[in-house]
Design an enzyme around this catalytic site. Structure first.
Site, PDB file in Angstrom:
ATOM      1  N   HIS A  35      -1.247   2.339  -5.354  1.00 45.11           N
ATOM      2  CA  HIS A  35      -1.497   2.823  -6.724  1.00 45.11           C
ATOM      3  C   HIS A  35      -0.185   3.267  -7.375  1.00 45.11           C
ATOM      4  CE1 HIS A  35      -5.740   4.060  -5.236  1.00 45.11           C
ATOM      5  NE2 HIS A  35      -5.936   3.091  -6.099  1.00 45.11           N
ATOM      6  N   LYS A  59     -20.777   6.279  -6.018  1.00 41.54           N
ATOM      7  CA  LYS A  59     -19.994   6.598  -4.820  1.00 41.54           C
ATOM      8  C   LYS A  59     -19.873   8.097  -4.652  1.00 41.54           C
ATOM      9  CE  LYS A  59     -16.546   2.853  -5.042  1.00 41.54           C
ATOM     10  NZ  LYS A  59     -15.113   2.658  -5.290  1.00 41.54           N
ATOM     11  N   ARG A 108      -5.079  -7.175  -6.205  1.00 39.37           N
ATOM     12  CA  ARG A 108      -4.694  -7.540  -4.839  1.00 39.37           C
ATOM     13  C   ARG A 108      -5.182  -8.961  -4.551  1.00 39.37           C
ATOM     14  NH1 ARG A 108      -7.122  -2.082  -2.729  1.00 39.37           N
ATOM     15  NH2 ARG A 108      -8.360  -2.706  -4.504  1.00 39.37           N
ATOM     16  N   SER A 146      -7.822   2.724  -0.817  1.00 43.28           N
ATOM     17  CA  SER A 146      -8.219   4.115  -0.535  1.00 43.28           C
ATOM     18  C   SER A 146      -9.235   4.137   0.603  1.00 43.28           C
ATOM     19  CB  SER A 146      -8.830   4.756  -1.783  1.00 43.28           C
ATOM     20  OG  SER A 146      -7.905   4.772  -2.826  1.00 43.28           O
TER      21      SER A 146
HETATM   22  P1  ADP Z   1     -11.677   1.347  -8.641  1.00 45.83           P
HETATM   23  O1  ADP Z   1     -12.753   2.055  -7.853  1.00 45.83           O
HETATM   24  O2  ADP Z   1     -11.829   1.477 -10.121  1.00 45.83           O
HETATM   25  O3  ADP Z   1     -11.394  -0.073  -8.220  1.00 45.83           O
HETATM   26  P2  ADP Z   1      -9.332   2.193  -7.201  1.00 45.83           P
HETATM   27  O4  ADP Z   1      -8.846   3.591  -7.094  1.00 45.83           O
HETATM   28  O5  ADP Z   1      -9.847   1.558  -5.965  1.00 45.83           O
HETATM   29  O6  ADP Z   1     -10.394   2.224  -8.354  1.00 45.83           O
HETATM   30  O7  ADP Z   1      -8.188   1.275  -7.798  1.00 45.83           O
HETATM   31  C1  ADP Z   1      -7.635   1.512  -9.070  1.00 45.83           C
HETATM   32  C2  ADP Z   1      -6.781   0.316  -9.463  1.00 45.83           C
HETATM   33  O8  ADP Z   1      -5.678   0.194  -8.570  1.00 45.83           O
HETATM   34  C3  ADP Z   1      -7.531  -1.016  -9.381  1.00 45.83           C
HETATM   35  O9  ADP Z   1      -7.062  -1.838 -10.425  1.00 45.83           O
HETATM   36  C4  ADP Z   1      -7.119  -1.572  -8.058  1.00 45.83           C
HETATM   37  O10 ADP Z   1      -7.198  -2.991  -8.025  1.00 45.83           O
HETATM   38  C5  ADP Z   1      -5.671  -1.098  -8.000  1.00 45.83           C
HETATM   39  N1  ADP Z   1      -5.169  -1.002  -6.640  1.00 45.83           N
HETATM   40  C6  ADP Z   1      -5.644  -0.263  -5.615  1.00 45.83           C
HETATM   41  N2  ADP Z   1      -4.900  -0.425  -4.497  1.00 45.83           N
HETATM   42  C7  ADP Z   1      -3.911  -1.302  -4.832  1.00 45.83           C
HETATM   43  C8  ADP Z   1      -2.827  -1.906  -4.136  1.00 45.83           C
HETATM   44  N3  ADP Z   1      -2.607  -1.666  -2.838  1.00 45.83           N
HETATM   45  N4  ADP Z   1      -2.024  -2.773  -4.797  1.00 45.83           N
HETATM   46  C9  ADP Z   1      -2.268  -3.042  -6.102  1.00 45.83           C
HETATM   47  N5  ADP Z   1      -3.266  -2.526  -6.819  1.00 45.83           N
HETATM   48  C10 ADP Z   1      -4.085  -1.665  -6.202  1.00 45.83           C
END
Ligand code: ADP
Length: 177
Positions: A35, A59, A108, A146
């Protein structure tokens, strides 16, 4: 609504510029180095980047919304044009309330694409003038999520290099409880 952000002198005249505001929404439960990479790169594309923790009614999270926002704040102090906020409800309404113009998301693997594609089109259907911009993952973090971090921590795995130290401490405290 356009917000005059700053003025520049051009041919001895003042000119108003519109501030470009990006919103980077997510669950951030908790924020990872993946992130942070997206936030660092996204912050260079806009004047102000608002990292917004969204409530997901489907969630039950590990961290509360306030805890997640605080961990993001502490992990992004080195990025000057970043603000942290949280909201529940429709993302597009939040974007408009912040006078934002673009949504920044990270991408990703193919599995992200399907979901992100649908979200971006939904947003466009609701508000044609809000654009979703995708930043491709850094290949160092392409596997990082996460969920993976929470699982690893639960089984006492090492989190070095995956999340900032402040997140490591917070997650260890949670699981000790
Ligand atoms: P959500 O539940 O809305 O998907 P996340 O916290 O999982 O929220 O992710 C927020 C954003 O960060 C999303 O666009 C996700 O694709 C991106 N993201 C999460 N981990 C990575 C990573 N390792 N590399 C690139 N983008 C990421």
């Amino acid at each position: 609504m356009d917000i005059p952000a700053f003025r520049i002198v051009e041919n001895n005249a003042w000119k108003e510029l519109t501030k470009l505001i990006g919103i980077c929404p997510g669950s951030f439960d908790p924020i990872t180095n993946g992130h942070i990479d997206i936030i660092e790169r996204g912050s260079k594309l806009v004047d102000k980047l608002i990292v917004a923790v969204c409530e997901n009614p489907n969630k039950k999270g590990l961290f509360t919304m306030e805890e997640r926002a605080e961990l993001i704040r502490q992990s992004t102090t080195h990025i000057k044009n970043v603000e942290v906020s949280s909201f529940s409800g429709l993302l597009n309404e939040f974007v408009k309330a912040q006078n934002g113009q673009i949504i920044i998301r990270g991408l990703r693997a193919l599995t992200d694409f399907e979901y992100e594609f649908q979200r971006a089109l939904f947003s466009k259907y609701l508000d044609d003038d809000i654009e979703t911009v995708f930043i491709m993952t850094n290949n160092r973090y392409s596997f990082l999520s996460s969920t993976g971090v929470r699982e690893l921590a639960y089984f006492d795995g090492k989190l070095d290099g995956l999340v900032p130290p402040v997140v490591q401490e917070a997650i260890l405290k949670k699981y000790k409880k």
